[in-house]
Design a protein around this motif. Sequence first.
Motif, short mmCIF file in Angstrom:
data_model
loop_
_atom_site.label_atom_id
_atom_site.label_comp_id
_atom_site.label_asym_id
_atom_site.label_seq_id
_atom_site.Cartn_x
_atom_site.Cartn_y
_atom_site.Cartn_z
N PRO A 1 0.82 -1.21 0.00
CA PRO A 1 0.00 0.00 0.00
C PRO A 1 0.86 1.27 0.00
N ILE A 2 0.31 2.32 -0.62
CA ILE A 2 1.01 3.61 -0.66
C ILE A 2 0.11 4.73 -0.13
N ASP A 3 0.75 5.81 0.26
CA ASP A 3 0.01 6.99 0.68
C ASP A 3 -0.66 7.58 -0.56
N PHE A 4 -1.95 7.88 -0.43
CA PHE A 4 -2.73 8.38 -1.58
C PHE A 4 -3.54 9.62 -1.19
N ASP A 5 -3.26 10.19 -0.03
CA ASP A 5 -4.03 11.32 0.47
C ASP A 5 -5.52 10.97 0.59
N ALA A 6 -5.79 9.74 1.00
CA ALA A 6 -7.18 9.27 1.11
C ALA A 6 -7.91 10.01 2.22
N ILE A 7 -9.23 10.03 2.13
CA ILE A 7 -10.03 10.78 3.10
C ILE A 7 -9.86 10.25 4.52
N ASP A 8 -9.56 8.95 4.67
CA ASP A 8 -9.35 8.40 6.01
C ASP A 8 -7.86 8.30 6.38
N ARG A 9 -7.02 8.85 5.52
CA ARG A 9 -5.56 8.89 5.70
C ARG A 9 -4.91 7.50 5.72
N GLN A 10 -5.64 6.49 5.29
CA GLN A 10 -5.09 5.13 5.23
C GLN A 10 -4.40 4.92 3.88
N PRO A 11 -3.33 4.12 3.85
CA PRO A 11 -2.68 3.84 2.57
C PRO A 11 -3.61 3.03 1.67
N VAL A 12 -3.35 3.12 0.38
CA VAL A 12 -4.21 2.51 -0.64
C VAL A 12 -3.51 1.32 -1.29
N ASP A 13 -4.27 0.25 -1.52
CA ASP A 13 -3.73 -0.90 -2.25
C ASP A 13 -4.70 -1.43 -3.31
N VAL A 14 -5.94 -0.97 -3.31
CA VAL A 14 -6.94 -1.36 -4.30
C VAL A 14 -7.30 -0.10 -5.10
N VAL A 15 -7.02 -0.15 -6.41
CA VAL A 15 -7.21 1.04 -7.24
C VAL A 15 -8.00 0.68 -8.50
N PHE A 16 -9.11 1.38 -8.69
CA PHE A 16 -9.88 1.21 -9.92
C PHE A 16 -9.96 2.57 -10.58
N ALA A 17 -9.28 2.72 -11.71
CA ALA A 17 -9.27 3.99 -12.44
C ALA A 17 -10.30 3.93 -13.57
N LEU A 18 -11.08 4.99 -13.69
CA LEU A 18 -12.09 5.08 -14.75
C LEU A 18 -11.72 6.20 -15.71
N PHE A 19 -11.96 5.94 -16.99
CA PHE A 19 -11.70 6.94 -18.03
C PHE A 19 -12.95 7.07 -18.88
N ALA A 20 -13.34 8.31 -19.11
CA ALA A 20 -14.57 8.58 -19.86
C ALA A 20 -14.27 9.51 -21.03
N PRO A 21 -15.11 9.46 -22.06
CA PRO A 21 -14.97 10.42 -23.16
C PRO A 21 -15.18 11.84 -22.64
N GLU A 22 -14.64 12.81 -23.35
CA GLU A 22 -14.77 14.23 -22.96
C GLU A 22 -16.22 14.61 -22.72
N GLU A 23 -17.13 14.12 -23.55
CA GLU A 23 -18.54 14.52 -23.48
C GLU A 23 -19.42 13.54 -22.70
#
Length: 154
Positions: A85-107
């Motif tokens: 896990p890494i520091d991710f500036d999460a709202i609960d200040r806990q390190p992050v190890d599960v990441v789901f990135a979403l990408f959408a069209p501009e519109e």
Amino acid sequence: MKFVDLLKTEAVKVVASASSKKRLMHDIADVAAGAYGLSESEVFEALMERETLGPTGVGHGVALPHARVSQLTEVVGVFILLEKPIDFDAIDRQPVDVVFALFAPEEAGVEHLKALALVSRTLREGMTCAKLRANPDPATLYTILTEVEGVQAA
């Protein structure tokens, strides 16, 4: 909308070590470029720009970075499981190890929001995250993500 519509098997990776949030964003951009034929630099810049609006670490070790990318015609995702896990500036200040990135069209409008809601709802489930963390194999991770909605729908 279903995970199987958002995620290709080649967009699921286990990353042994990401030294920082910025390094992780590079890793996500690299996976997105390989899986969806996107510009790695555009994806990275879009992710970093979005993070300046507020961190996307949602708590309990989960982050949902997201951005709009001009090359897309549909919403797509990248799933990363971090071995460390890494520091991710999460709202609960806990390190992050599960990441789901979403990408959408501009519109993209409502489809982007529906996808974000689906991913958020799924990764809020403690059992789902526990299964993901216990299975550091990309094929197994893909199966867990794409089968979980069938269980939720039942």
